[in-house]
Design a protein around this motif. Structure first.
Motif, PDB file in Angstrom:
ATOM      1  N   ILE A   1       7.608  36.701   0.405  1.00  0.00           N
ATOM      2  CA  ILE A   1       8.454  35.644   1.238  1.00  0.00           C
ATOM      3  C   ILE A   1       8.977  34.563   1.544  1.00  0.00           C
ATOM      4  CG2 ILE A   1       8.730  36.344   4.111  1.00  0.00           C
ATOM      5  CD1 ILE A   1       7.667  39.730   3.828  1.00  0.00           C
ATOM      6  N   ARG A   2       7.401  34.039   1.715  1.00  0.00           N
ATOM      7  CA  ARG A   2       7.618  32.617   1.464  1.00  0.00           C
ATOM      8  C   ARG A   2       8.212  32.009   0.631  1.00  0.00           C
ATOM      9  NH1 ARG A   2       7.206  28.074   4.365  1.00  0.00           N
ATOM     10  NH2 ARG A   2       5.436  26.679   3.171  1.00  0.00           N
ATOM     11  N   LYS A   3       8.551  32.167  -0.667  1.00  0.00           N
ATOM     12  CA  LYS A   3       9.437  32.050  -2.001  1.00  0.00           C
ATOM     13  C   LYS A   3      10.759  32.222  -0.691  1.00  0.00           C
ATOM     14  CE  LYS A   3      10.163  31.952  -6.469  1.00  0.00           C
ATOM     15  NZ  LYS A   3       9.938  32.199  -7.263  1.00  0.00           N
ATOM     16  N   ALA A   4      10.966  33.218  -0.983  1.00  0.00           N
ATOM     17  CA  ALA A   4      12.375  33.363  -0.054  1.00  0.00           C
ATOM     18  C   ALA A   4      12.813  32.911   0.834  1.00  0.00           C
ATOM     19  CB  ALA A   4      13.045  34.715  -0.505  1.00  0.00           C
ATOM     20  N   THR A   5      11.773  32.387   1.404  1.00  0.00           N
ATOM     21  CA  THR A   5      12.236  31.210   3.174  1.00  0.00           C
ATOM     22  C   THR A   5      12.923  29.939   2.586  1.00  0.00           C
ATOM     23  OG1 THR A   5      11.077  33.073   4.268  1.00  0.00           O
ATOM     24  CG2 THR A   5      11.285  30.645   4.759  1.00  0.00           C
ATOM     25  N   LEU A   6      11.597  29.275   1.403  1.00  0.00           N
ATOM     26  CA  LEU A   6      12.166  28.165   0.560  1.00  0.00           C
ATOM     27  C   LEU A   6      12.901  28.046   0.063  1.00  0.00           C
ATOM     28  CD1 LEU A   6       8.401  27.210  -0.045  1.00  0.00           C
ATOM     29  CD2 LEU A   6       9.520  26.423   2.101  1.00  0.00           C
ATOM     30  N   GLU A   7      13.338  28.914  -0.324  1.00  0.00           N
ATOM     31  CA  GLU A   7      14.963  29.029  -1.291  1.00  0.00           C
ATOM     32  C   GLU A   7      16.025  29.327  -0.014  1.00  0.00           C
ATOM     33  OE1 GLU A   7      14.690  32.014  -3.846  1.00  0.00           O
ATOM     34  OE2 GLU A   7      13.374  31.010  -5.543  1.00  0.00           O
ATOM     35  N   LEU A   8      16.009  30.229   1.033  1.00  0.00           N
ATOM     36  CA  LEU A   8      16.418  29.497   1.372  1.00  0.00           C
ATOM     37  C   LEU A   8      16.956  27.953   2.231  1.00  0.00           C
ATOM     38  CD1 LEU A   8      16.666  33.580   2.848  1.00  0.00           C
ATOM     39  CD2 LEU A   8      18.927  32.350   2.060  1.00  0.00           C
ATOM     40  N   GLU A   9      15.865  28.362   2.862  1.00  0.00           N
ATOM     41  CA  GLU A   9      16.571  26.423   3.029  1.00  0.00           C
ATOM     42  C   GLU A   9      16.616  25.156   2.751  1.00  0.00           C
ATOM     43  OE1 GLU A   9      15.298  25.319   6.630  1.00  0.00           O
ATOM     44  OE2 GLU A   9      15.048  27.244   6.613  1.00  0.00           O
ATOM     45  N   GLU A  10      16.362  25.249   1.395  1.00  0.00           N
ATOM     46  CA  GLU A  10      16.457  24.659   0.034  1.00  0.00           C
ATOM     47  C   GLU A  10      18.467  24.869  -0.020  1.00  0.00           C
ATOM     48  OE1 GLU A  10      16.800  24.872  -4.785  1.00  0.00           O
ATOM     49  OE2 GLU A  10      14.604  23.822  -4.167  1.00  0.00           O
ATOM     50  N   GLN A  11      18.613  25.942  -0.233  1.00  0.00           N
ATOM     51  CA  GLN A  11      20.011  26.484  -0.236  1.00  0.00           C
ATOM     52  C   GLN A  11      21.012  25.593   1.082  1.00  0.00           C
ATOM     53  OE1 GLN A  11      21.910  27.771  -3.090  1.00  0.00           O
ATOM     54  NE2 GLN A  11      19.806  26.929  -3.493  1.00  0.00           N
ATOM     55  N   LYS A  12      20.498  25.778   2.667  1.00  0.00           N
ATOM     56  CA  LYS A  12      20.819  24.790   3.337  1.00  0.00           C
ATOM     57  C   LYS A  12      20.800  23.883   3.378  1.00  0.00           C
ATOM     58  CE  LYS A  12      19.468  28.766   6.987  1.00  0.00           C
ATOM     59  NZ  LYS A  12      18.495  28.846   7.476  1.00  0.00           N
TER      60      LYS A  12
END
Length: 132
Positions: A1-12
């Motif tokens: 979940i942490r990795k997915a959250t980081l990827e979403l933040e990066e995309q933003k």
């Protein structure tokens, strides 16, 4: 979940950059260079760092390091690969990439890597300079 959250933040963070690069990729809004870029004379290589630093400053970014890659410094090489590390806001990165695309001796930008830790955002840009 942490990795997915980081990827979403990066995309933003990268969304504004992608929005700027899409027209560049389509050839809109950027000076079109001839099929072969102007080649930078070897005598002008020392001035390259100063020019890149000026571009960064104009874009509101800070240059951390500008380093030619050793593998591109071989005798007779027609290109100089430069790794450029910067930091600052993503809006500055958009402006910088736009300016870089308009330099007639830049053959291509091979990569842009974004690294964020807390509020600090760093960029690693790999550009290939056409040499005489």
């Amino acid at each position: 979940i942490r990795k997915a959250t980081l990827e979403l933040e990066e995309q933003k963070i990268l969304l504004p950059v992608y929005a700027t690069l899409a027209p560049l990729a389509a050839g809109q809004g950027v000076t079109q260079h001839p099929s072969s870029p102007r080649r930078l004379p070897h005598a002008e290589i020392p001035a390259l760092q100063a020019e890149l630093r000026q571009l960064a400053t104009a874009a509101g970014l800070r240059s951390l390091a500008i380093a030619p890659q050793a593998k591109s410094l071989v005798s007779g090489s027609r290109h100089l690969e430069v790794e450029w590390r910067l930091e600052g806001p993503t809006t500055g990165l958009r402006s910088l990439l736009w300016s870089l695309a308009n330099l007639d001796y830049i053959d291509h930008v091979g990569y842009v890597r974004v690294q964020q830790e807390g509020n600090d955002v760093q960029y690693h840009v790999g550009a290939w300079v056409a040499l005489e």
